[in-house]
Design an enzyme around this catalytic site. Structure first.
Site, PDB file in Angstrom:
ATOM      1  N   TRP A  38      41.085 -34.671  41.694  1.00  0.00           N
ATOM      2  CA  TRP A  38      42.094 -34.064  40.835  1.00  0.00           C
ATOM      3  C   TRP A  38      41.809 -34.292  39.354  1.00  0.00           C
ATOM      4  CZ3 TRP A  38      43.214 -37.157  45.066  1.00  0.00           C
ATOM      5  CH2 TRP A  38      43.342 -38.523  44.821  1.00  0.00           C
ATOM      6  N   ARG A  39      40.826 -35.118  39.042  1.00  0.00           N
ATOM      7  CA  ARG A  39      40.411 -35.270  37.653  1.00  0.00           C
ATOM      8  C   ARG A  39      39.357 -34.246  37.252  1.00  0.00           C
ATOM      9  NH1 ARG A  39      40.147 -41.916  37.581  1.00  0.00           N
ATOM     10  NH2 ARG A  39      42.400 -42.231  37.284  1.00  0.00           N
ATOM     11  N   GLU A  51      49.720 -35.138  42.470  1.00  0.00           N
ATOM     12  CA  GLU A  51      50.734 -36.042  41.926  1.00  0.00           C
ATOM     13  C   GLU A  51      51.840 -36.330  42.933  1.00  0.00           C
ATOM     14  OE1 GLU A  51      50.671 -37.842  39.356  1.00  0.00           O
ATOM     15  OE2 GLU A  51      48.846 -37.021  38.497  1.00  0.00           O
ATOM     16  N   GLN A  56      53.980 -43.256  45.644  1.00  0.00           N
ATOM     17  CA  GLN A  56      54.182 -44.321  46.635  1.00  0.00           C
ATOM     18  C   GLN A  56      53.105 -44.337  47.718  1.00  0.00           C
ATOM     19  OE1 GLN A  56      58.436 -45.000  47.696  1.00  0.00           O
ATOM     20  NE2 GLN A  56      58.791 -43.060  46.647  1.00  0.00           N
ATOM     21  N   LEU A  94      51.168 -38.650  56.149  1.00  0.00           N
ATOM     22  CA  LEU A  94      51.205 -39.121  54.760  1.00  0.00           C
ATOM     23  C   LEU A  94      52.532 -39.797  54.435  1.00  0.00           C
ATOM     24  CD1 LEU A  94      49.354 -39.158  52.294  1.00  0.00           C
ATOM     25  CD2 LEU A  94      50.359 -36.994  51.567  1.00  0.00           C
ATOM     26  N   TYR A  96      56.909 -39.980  53.659  1.00  0.00           N
ATOM     27  CA  TYR A  96      57.807 -39.499  52.603  1.00  0.00           C
ATOM     28  C   TYR A  96      57.848 -37.958  52.598  1.00  0.00           C
ATOM     29  CZ  TYR A  96      57.398 -44.318  51.020  1.00  0.00           C
ATOM     30  OH  TYR A  96      57.411 -45.692  50.954  1.00  0.00           O
ATOM     31  N   TYR A 134      58.241 -38.384  35.343  1.00  0.00           N
ATOM     32  CA  TYR A 134      56.823 -38.729  35.414  1.00  0.00           C
ATOM     33  C   TYR A 134      55.969 -37.531  35.817  1.00  0.00           C
ATOM     34  CZ  TYR A 134      52.404 -39.840  37.410  1.00  0.00           C
ATOM     35  OH  TYR A 134      51.064 -39.785  37.711  1.00  0.00           O
ATOM     36  N   ASP A 152      54.584 -44.115  35.156  1.00  0.00           N
ATOM     37  CA  ASP A 152      54.780 -44.402  36.580  1.00  0.00           C
ATOM     38  C   ASP A 152      54.781 -45.917  36.758  1.00  0.00           C
ATOM     39  OD1 ASP A 152      52.133 -45.125  36.280  1.00  0.00           O
ATOM     40  OD2 ASP A 152      51.412 -44.039  38.048  1.00  0.00           O
ATOM     41  N   CYS A 208      45.185 -54.363  35.716  1.00  0.00           N
ATOM     42  CA  CYS A 208      46.499 -54.979  35.471  1.00  0.00           C
ATOM     43  C   CYS A 208      47.384 -54.754  36.697  1.00  0.00           C
ATOM     44  CB  CYS A 208      47.130 -54.375  34.211  1.00  0.00           C
ATOM     45  SG  CYS A 208      48.544 -55.287  33.578  1.00  0.00           S
ATOM     46  N   CYS A 218      40.122 -57.502  31.361  1.00  0.00           N
ATOM     47  CA  CYS A 218      41.023 -56.482  30.805  1.00  0.00           C
ATOM     48  C   CYS A 218      40.588 -56.094  29.395  1.00  0.00           C
ATOM     49  CB  CYS A 218      42.456 -57.000  30.786  1.00  0.00           C
ATOM     50  SG  CYS A 218      43.626 -55.793  30.118  1.00  0.00           S
ATOM     51  N   CYS A 224      47.616 -58.553  23.833  1.00  0.00           N
ATOM     52  CA  CYS A 224      48.563 -58.473  24.948  1.00  0.00           C
ATOM     53  C   CYS A 224      49.540 -59.642  24.860  1.00  0.00           C
ATOM     54  CB  CYS A 224      47.818 -58.515  26.277  1.00  0.00           C
ATOM     55  SG  CYS A 224      48.892 -58.589  27.725  1.00  0.00           S
TER      56      CYS A 224
END
Length: 257
Positions: A38-39, A51, A56, A94, A96, A134, A152, A208, A218, A224
């Protein structure tokens, strides 16, 4: 007695701080980002499918479902024309399932009421079935390269740790403040915002993380707010481990100053 209210906390990110944060984050992303299907597209339908699937659900689980779903329903019209049973079958496993029902309803609405064109602006996107703040920001940014913020779970965790460790990222007021921070960090152009938003999500997913933040690698640990706290905790724990045991029956002498 009147209750004394605490002074409001200033969560304004200074321009030079935002610039330094973006520079480190984007440089890291260019080197370490994952190659995800998807990128590789700016098709709003395909990005919307990804998306909703990613809500979740771990990326590793979504990859196969994403490809199979698009093989069955390659565009918005194909999905809108499908019977609900076929859509649910393609989504089976999948979880949900409200996401699949919302996606199907969205396809029917957009093809019948909006000439098959998914809106490009977050406000308009939020009018569609199953699209929250989002997802609206993600579609606007990733499909149309709009200068739109998104928050998100991963992004909220990064922003909270770096800029506002006192905030509760899951509370209403805390999440609102994190959206404000996200908007302050946006680059000037939509094209750069695409990279910026992808990088924020990637940092939360790979470095993170919720359980064990990998602060040592990081890219934004400089500046930070949470890193010094975690470092101090780690040093204290190490000191306690290295301390010689107290002989049985004796107390360690108190240190006097």
């Amino acid at each position: 007695m009147a209750t004394r209210r605490s002074a409001p906390i200033d969560l304004t990110v200074a321009p030079h701080t935002a610039t330094a944060f973006r520079r480190r984050l984007h440089a890291w992303y260019r080197k370490h980002s994952r190659d995800l299907p998807w990128r590789q597209t700016r098709d709003p339908y395909r990005i919307l499918v990804s998306e909703l699937m990613l809500q979740q659900t771990q990326v590793s689980r979504v990859l196969d479902f994403y490809r199979r779903f698009l093989d069955r329903f390659p565009d918005l019209h194909a999905l809108a024309d499908a019977r609900p049973k076929r859509v649910m079958e393609a989504w089976e496993g999948l979880g949900y399932y409200a996401r699949a029902r919302n996606l199907h309803a969205l396809a029917k609405h957009v093809t019948s009421e909006q000439d098959g064109v998914i809106p490009s602006e977050p406000i308009a996107l939020r009018e569609l079935p199953g699209v929250g703040a989002y997802t609206a920001g993600a579609v606007a940014s990733f499909a149309y390269e709009k200068r739109a913020a998104l928050v998100d779970t991963n992004v909220a965790r990064v922003l909270q740790r770096v800029f506002a460790p006192h905030l509760h990222p899951k509370s209403g007021p805390g999440l609102k403040q994190l959206w404000r921070i996200a908007e302050q960090l946006l680059p000037r152009t939509g094209k750069s915002t695409w990279t910026h938003n992808q990088a924020l999500m990637e940092l939360g997913a790979l470095v993170c993380t919720a359980r064990v933040p990998r602060c040592g690698i990081c890219p934004v640990k400089v500046g930070c707010a949470t890193f010094p706290l975690l470092k101090a905790d780690a040093e204290l724990a190490a000191a306690n481990v290295d301390a010689p045991p107290t002989p049985k029956g004796k107390r360690r002498a108190a240190t006097t100053g």
